[in-house]
Enzyme design. Sequence first.
Site, PDB file in Angstrom:
ATOM      1  N   ASP A 163      -4.737   9.321   9.710  1.00  0.00           N
ATOM      2  CA  ASP A 163      -3.397   8.830  10.007  1.00  0.00           C
ATOM      3  C   ASP A 163      -2.864   9.317  11.342  1.00  0.00           C
ATOM      4  OD1 ASP A 163      -2.879   7.304   7.655  1.00  0.00           O
ATOM      5  OD2 ASP A 163      -2.792   9.194   6.562  1.00  0.00           O
ATOM      6  N   GLU A 196       0.874  -1.166   0.000  1.00  0.00           N
ATOM      7  CA  GLU A 196       0.000   0.000   0.000  1.00  0.00           C
ATOM      8  C   GLU A 196       0.915   1.220   0.000  1.00  0.00           C
ATOM      9  OE1 GLU A 196      -2.702  -0.118   3.370  1.00  0.00           O
ATOM     10  OE2 GLU A 196      -3.034   2.042   3.194  1.00  0.00           O
TER      11      GLU A 196
END
Lengths: 393, 253
Positions: free
Chosen positions: B52, B41
Amino acid sequence: MNYTVDKNGFYGGFGGAFVPEMLYHNVKELQDNYIKIIESQVFQKEFKALLKDYVGRPTPLYFAKRLSKKYQTNIFLKREDLNHTGAHKINNTIGQILIAKHMGKKRIIAETGAGQHGVATATVCALMGLECIVYMGEIDINRQAPNVARMQMLGAEVRPAKSGSKTLKDATNEAIYDWIANPENTYYLIGSVVGPHPYPDMVARFQSIISKEMKTQLQEKTGRDYPDKIIACVGGGSNAAGAFYHYLNNKKVTLIAVEADGLGAKTNKTAATTQVGTKGIIHGSLTYLMQNKEGQITEPYSISAGLDYPGIGPLHAHLFFSKRATFLGATDNEAVEAAFELTQLEGIIPALESAHALAALKKIELNKNENIVINLSGRGDKDLTTYIKILKK
Amino acid sequence: MKNTFKKNNILNIYITAGFPKLNDTVEIVNELAKNNVDIIEIGMPFSDPLADGPTIQNSSKKAIENGITITKIFEQIKEIRKSTDIPILLMGYYNQLLQYGTEKFFNKAKEVGVNGFIIPDLPLDIYQKKLQTLVNNLGLNMIFLITPQTTNERIMAIDNTTSGFIYVVSSYSITGGSNEISKKQINYFERIKKMNLKNPTLIGFGIHNKKTFDTACKYTNGAIIGSAFIKEIGKSGDYQKTISNFIKNIRKG
């Protein structure tokens, strides 16, 4: 043209809820419940009572005689600076804290720029006996020290946002991270008409009290319930949304939104979103924002911490795009000059944010028979350090 | 891509494009492929990444300072495709696609050999209405996330729309947790397992060592490791050694 939000949270082509799955449930819960709660009798009764007896509403609509004489027109100031805690921000925090209470949330988080929303949030949390955590950019913590102290005295924990530009945008990111990590017991109390649906609509509804009162007050003072022009400053845009709200469909009223040009919209030190921004997504909302070609959000700048945000709420994006409102900019210097002018002519020290709205008087055509309302969104106590520096020059 | 999901114990490693140095992406992916990682990824660094945690935020910030752009990422993937056909997913935020041009983005991704996407803030209904036909026609995959709060009804809707796999977010957190897996999480994984979804499932967020990886594999088809890997490669420039050790530790302990 329709200026209310549709069922998917859009104002024309702007708005929506572009949030990761981690926030989906909480945002959906709020979307499904906010109107039901706001329209309930229990809520309305408590909300109105607090606005009257705790906040001190209605705020006066003051005819500024000497300022009017100088500009050869009729200028009224909507005195949101006289609210408890010193700005319009508390209209929204009172509304949202009641929503949080109805939803059974025990822990309140908020972001703040100038600290006005942080103080307003800490205040209602003290009032309701709820835990309060306020995220504030590290730079703003330094330039708004008195508000940090007020929040702490009110029992809130002020957590510095150390990422990115260390201002409002980053404080908002930090608050969102907190909400993701604590979705069950926590209510995110957003301070402006930004963020994912339903926040822009919910905050605009709570701030709409400003134009609701203006209608009655103008009727009394001028024999007509609407002015010719309304001027308000726009960072995210909550005070402007409130001042425009009940006049959005009255085309006789010219709506003027004033953004912070900073050092100048053509420099890279600016927060004039509509002049330098493009369409994109910020904090879960499709709107205008300051970004580069890669979609990286750029760092805004303004002398006023409350206008130092690289986007505008989706309602304002829609008003700008559809040309319903006129967007102007005022630089740091123009705002400061307007602040001193109001102080010396009327004995009112405005917040730096509101001073941007006042600065527009020099930028628009005015005539003798017109009635102008300027939304004086906050008082200048928190900006004294900045003003004193200028006095000493 | 589909073949990858016939087995279990799938190891998906997340890297941030342009980190630690701008052009390290190619070497890091090649090393991961050599060490039998199943899926890569690649994160497209964004200034305001709402899903995140601090480790990935910092790596993104560094990569942006290094000068990473989406155009550059596509060039790097083109280079990677000269040496490996390991499945590659691009992870990023919807604003990045909007500014690049959504249609242009998907076409270019297809052209350079990308297999799928993870766009956490792309709403399911907007994807279905505006983008799904295009993505399907290009034979690409769009991976959606589920969390402990996602209702069974919504999981079914996601299972009907997602392609490739379903990204099972392990807990209430942004990426980068380092705790052990709790009983509450196990209950959630069991609930997902019992649903017998059409798509494979991979657990991500907080997977950082052999123990958490093995637990994840007990309930799903595999797991995604991001922050723990970013921390490792941030420390050392000897990617050959670092990567081989890191993967060995995850697979064999």
